[in-house]
Design a protein around this motif. Structure first.
Motif, PDB file in Angstrom:
ATOM      1  N   MET A 293       0.781  -1.053  -0.063  1.00 13.07           N
ATOM      2  CA  MET A 293      -0.092   0.009   0.123  1.00 13.07           C
ATOM      3  C   MET A 293       0.888   1.213   0.027  1.00 13.07           C
ATOM      4  SD  MET A 293      -3.355   1.111   2.321  1.00 13.07           S
ATOM      5  CE  MET A 293      -2.950  -0.158   3.706  1.00 13.07           C
ATOM      6  N   ILE A 294       0.364   2.166  -0.664  1.00 13.16           N
ATOM      7  CA  ILE A 294       1.416   3.595  -0.963  1.00 13.16           C
ATOM      8  C   ILE A 294       0.348   4.457  -0.259  1.00 13.16           C
ATOM      9  CG2 ILE A 294       2.011   5.383  -2.272  1.00 13.16           C
ATOM     10  CD1 ILE A 294       2.454   3.111  -4.454  1.00 13.16           C
ATOM     11  N   ARG A 295       1.015   5.032   1.033  1.00 14.72           N
ATOM     12  CA  ARG A 295       0.298   6.168   1.715  1.00 14.72           C
ATOM     13  C   ARG A 295       0.153   7.249   1.004  1.00 14.72           C
ATOM     14  NH1 ARG A 295       2.278  10.172   5.952  1.00 14.72           N
ATOM     15  NH2 ARG A 295       0.526  10.633   7.379  1.00 14.72           N
ATOM     16  N   CYS A 296      -0.922   7.969   0.960  1.00  7.37           N
ATOM     17  CA  CYS A 296      -1.259   9.272   0.373  1.00  7.37           C
ATOM     18  C   CYS A 296      -2.241  10.136   1.299  1.00  7.37           C
ATOM     19  CB  CYS A 296      -2.110   8.889  -0.904  1.00  7.37           C
ATOM     20  SG  CYS A 296      -2.476  10.316  -1.900  1.00  7.37           S
ATOM     21  N   VAL A 297      -1.649  11.395   1.652  1.00  7.70           N
ATOM     22  CA  VAL A 297      -2.224  12.505   2.411  1.00  7.70           C
ATOM     23  C   VAL A 297      -2.740  13.321   1.383  1.00  7.70           C
ATOM     24  CG1 VAL A 297      -2.229  13.791   4.179  1.00  7.70           C
ATOM     25  CG2 VAL A 297      -0.934  11.981   4.428  1.00  7.70           C
ATOM     26  N   ARG A 298      -4.314  13.601   1.586  1.00  4.67           N
ATOM     27  CA  ARG A 298      -5.130  14.714   0.772  1.00  4.67           C
ATOM     28  C   ARG A 298      -5.012  15.851   1.553  1.00  4.67           C
ATOM     29  NH1 ARG A 298     -10.807  15.650  -0.116  1.00  4.67           N
ATOM     30  NH2 ARG A 298     -10.830  16.939  -1.828  1.00  4.67           N
ATOM     31  N   ILE A 299      -4.698  17.126   0.948  1.00  4.21           N
ATOM     32  CA  ILE A 299      -4.834  18.195   1.718  1.00  4.21           C
ATOM     33  C   ILE A 299      -5.603  19.182   0.675  1.00  4.21           C
ATOM     34  CG2 ILE A 299      -2.557  19.210   0.864  1.00  4.21           C
ATOM     35  CD1 ILE A 299      -2.665  20.639   3.618  1.00  4.21           C
ATOM     36  N   TRP A 300      -6.663  19.578   1.480  1.00  6.24           N
ATOM     37  CA  TRP A 300      -7.484  20.561   0.489  1.00  6.24           C
ATOM     38  C   TRP A 300      -8.130  21.710   1.111  1.00  6.24           C
ATOM     39  CZ3 TRP A 300      -9.351  16.574   3.296  1.00  6.24           C
ATOM     40  CH2 TRP A 300     -10.445  16.669   4.179  1.00  6.24           C
ATOM     41  N   THR A 301      -8.704  22.769   0.426  1.00 10.14           N
ATOM     42  CA  THR A 301      -9.704  23.727   1.039  1.00 10.14           C
ATOM     43  C   THR A 301     -10.942  23.424   1.132  1.00 10.14           C
ATOM     44  OG1 THR A 301      -7.879  25.261  -0.194  1.00 10.14           O
ATOM     45  CG2 THR A 301     -10.005  26.242   0.657  1.00 10.14           C
ATOM     46  N   ALA A 302     -11.345  23.648   2.413  1.00  9.60           N
ATOM     47  CA  ALA A 302     -12.694  23.417   2.669  1.00  9.60           C
ATOM     48  C   ALA A 302     -13.831  24.677   2.559  1.00  9.60           C
ATOM     49  CB  ALA A 302     -12.880  22.521   4.048  1.00  9.60           C
ATOM     50  N   GLU A 303     -14.806  24.511   2.820  1.00  8.93           N
ATOM     51  CA  GLU A 303     -15.660  25.757   2.690  1.00  8.93           C
ATOM     52  C   GLU A 303     -15.592  26.671   3.744  1.00  8.93           C
ATOM     53  OE1 GLU A 303     -19.934  24.580   2.710  1.00  8.93           O
ATOM     54  OE2 GLU A 303     -19.673  23.158   1.061  1.00  8.93           O
ATOM     55  N   ASP A 304     -14.925  26.319   4.667  1.00  5.69           N
ATOM     56  CA  ASP A 304     -14.429  27.367   5.830  1.00  5.69           C
ATOM     57  C   ASP A 304     -13.102  28.204   5.303  1.00  5.69           C
ATOM     58  OD1 ASP A 304     -12.489  25.578   6.185  1.00  5.69           O
ATOM     59  OD2 ASP A 304     -12.850  25.161   8.186  1.00  5.69           O
ATOM     60  N   GLY A 305     -12.864  27.695   3.994  1.00  9.84           N
ATOM     61  CA  GLY A 305     -11.283  28.591   3.747  1.00  9.84           C
ATOM     62  C   GLY A 305     -10.165  28.259   4.464  1.00  9.84           C
ATOM     63  N   ASP A 306     -10.353  27.095   5.107  1.00 11.21           N
ATOM     64  CA  ASP A 306      -9.089  26.425   5.749  1.00 11.21           C
ATOM     65  C   ASP A 306      -8.560  25.272   5.080  1.00 11.21           C
ATOM     66  OD1 ASP A 306      -8.692  28.446   7.590  1.00 11.21           O
ATOM     67  OD2 ASP A 306      -9.805  27.259   9.435  1.00 11.21           O
ATOM     68  N   SER A 307      -7.076  24.900   5.164  1.00 11.32           N
ATOM     69  CA  SER A 307      -6.703  23.711   4.577  1.00 11.32           C
ATOM     70  C   SER A 307      -6.982  22.577   5.574  1.00 11.32           C
ATOM     71  CB  SER A 307      -5.407  23.795   4.239  1.00 11.32           C
ATOM     72  OG  SER A 307      -4.975  24.604   3.071  1.00 11.32           O
ATOM     73  N   HIS A 308      -7.483  21.654   5.088  1.00  8.80           N
ATOM     74  CA  HIS A 308      -7.687  20.166   5.746  1.00  8.80           C
ATOM     75  C   HIS A 308      -7.184  19.107   5.106  1.00  8.80           C
ATOM     76  CE1 HIS A 308     -11.053  22.102   8.429  1.00  8.80           C
ATOM     77  NE2 HIS A 308     -11.149  22.815   7.330  1.00  8.80           N
ATOM     78  N   PHE A 309      -6.966  18.122   5.943  1.00  4.76           N
ATOM     79  CA  PHE A 309      -6.258  16.769   5.279  1.00  4.76           C
ATOM     80  C   PHE A 309      -7.043  15.456   5.670  1.00  4.76           C
ATOM     81  CE2 PHE A 309      -4.296  17.348   9.767  1.00  4.76           C
ATOM     82  CZ  PHE A 309      -4.186  16.164   9.904  1.00  4.76           C
ATOM     83  N   GLN A 310      -6.458  14.348   4.883  1.00  2.63           N
ATOM     84  CA  GLN A 310      -7.315  13.290   5.071  1.00  2.63           C
ATOM     85  C   GLN A 310      -6.000  12.478   4.865  1.00  2.63           C
ATOM     86  OE1 GLN A 310     -10.618  12.468   2.887  1.00  2.63           O
ATOM     87  NE2 GLN A 310     -11.427  11.198   4.524  1.00  2.63           N
ATOM     88  N   ASP A 311      -5.786  11.268   5.640  1.00  4.20           N
ATOM     89  CA  ASP A 311      -4.835  10.098   5.597  1.00  4.20           C
ATOM     90  C   ASP A 311      -5.474   8.882   4.638  1.00  4.20           C
ATOM     91  OD1 ASP A 311      -2.376   9.233   5.854  1.00  4.20           O
ATOM     92  OD2 ASP A 311      -2.845   8.586   7.754  1.00  4.20           O
ATOM     93  N   GLY A 312      -4.927   8.582   3.922  1.00  3.42           N
ATOM     94  CA  GLY A 312      -5.550   7.381   3.080  1.00  3.42           C
ATOM     95  C   GLY A 312      -4.317   6.766   2.118  1.00  3.42           C
ATOM     96  N   HIS A 313      -4.690   6.143   0.948  1.00  3.95           N
ATOM     97  CA  HIS A 313      -3.852   5.339   0.261  1.00  3.95           C
ATOM     98  C   HIS A 313      -4.148   5.710  -1.003  1.00  3.95           C
ATOM     99  CE1 HIS A 313      -6.818   2.237   0.979  1.00  3.95           C
ATOM    100  NE2 HIS A 313      -6.312   1.839  -0.043  1.00  3.95           N
TER     101      HIS A 313
END
Length: 131
Positions: free
Chosen positions: A1-21
């Motif tokens: 499995m290759i770890r992947c972290v997604r970082i995006w801008t949410a509706e609140d204007g802040d960057s948020h992240f989510q761990d995954g693969h």
């Protein structure tokens, strides 16, 4: 499995992240393989040990493939995550309050940037929420 972290801008204007693969559900010859995704360009960069980059947004939607170095990323809301060699960062926070990073080991950060095609579908699979 290759770890992947997604970082995006949410509706609140802040960057948020989510761990995954990365989804490697295809394959041949005993290998696991992702779907092919479109890229507009690739570049390489190296930052010496001790480096950091103040608050910023990702310049474009891109994958960042870490070859060496260990980094801590921080979001304005106080979220923190670590990227290590072999991890993939899916950077989609191209607007908003952004994030910063700093190297936390004694290695240079060597990485490849894969600028995604506008219609590229990244085979990111979010990790199950902790219970």
């Amino acid at each position: 499995m290759i770890r992947c972290v997604r970082i995006w801008t949410a509706e609140d204007g802040d960057s948020h992240f989510q761990d995954g693969h990365v989804d490697l559900s295809r394959g041949e010859r005993g290998d696991s393989l992702s779907a092919v995704l479109g890229a507009a360009g690739v570049s390489f960069r190296e930052t010496k040990a001790g480096g950091a980059f103040a608050w910023h947004d990702a310049p474009v939607r891109q994958l960042v493939l870490t070859l060496s170095g260990t980094l801590e990323f921080v979001t304005r809301s106080g979220g923190r995550f670590t990227i290590r060699p072999g991890d993939v960062l899916l950077a989609e926070d191209t607007a908003g309050t952004g994030h910063f990073w700093r190297l936390v080991d004694d290695q240079s950060w060597r990485r490849a940037y894969v600028i995604l095609a506008p219609d590229a579908r990244v085979p990111f699979v979010a990790a199950a929420p902790a219970t």
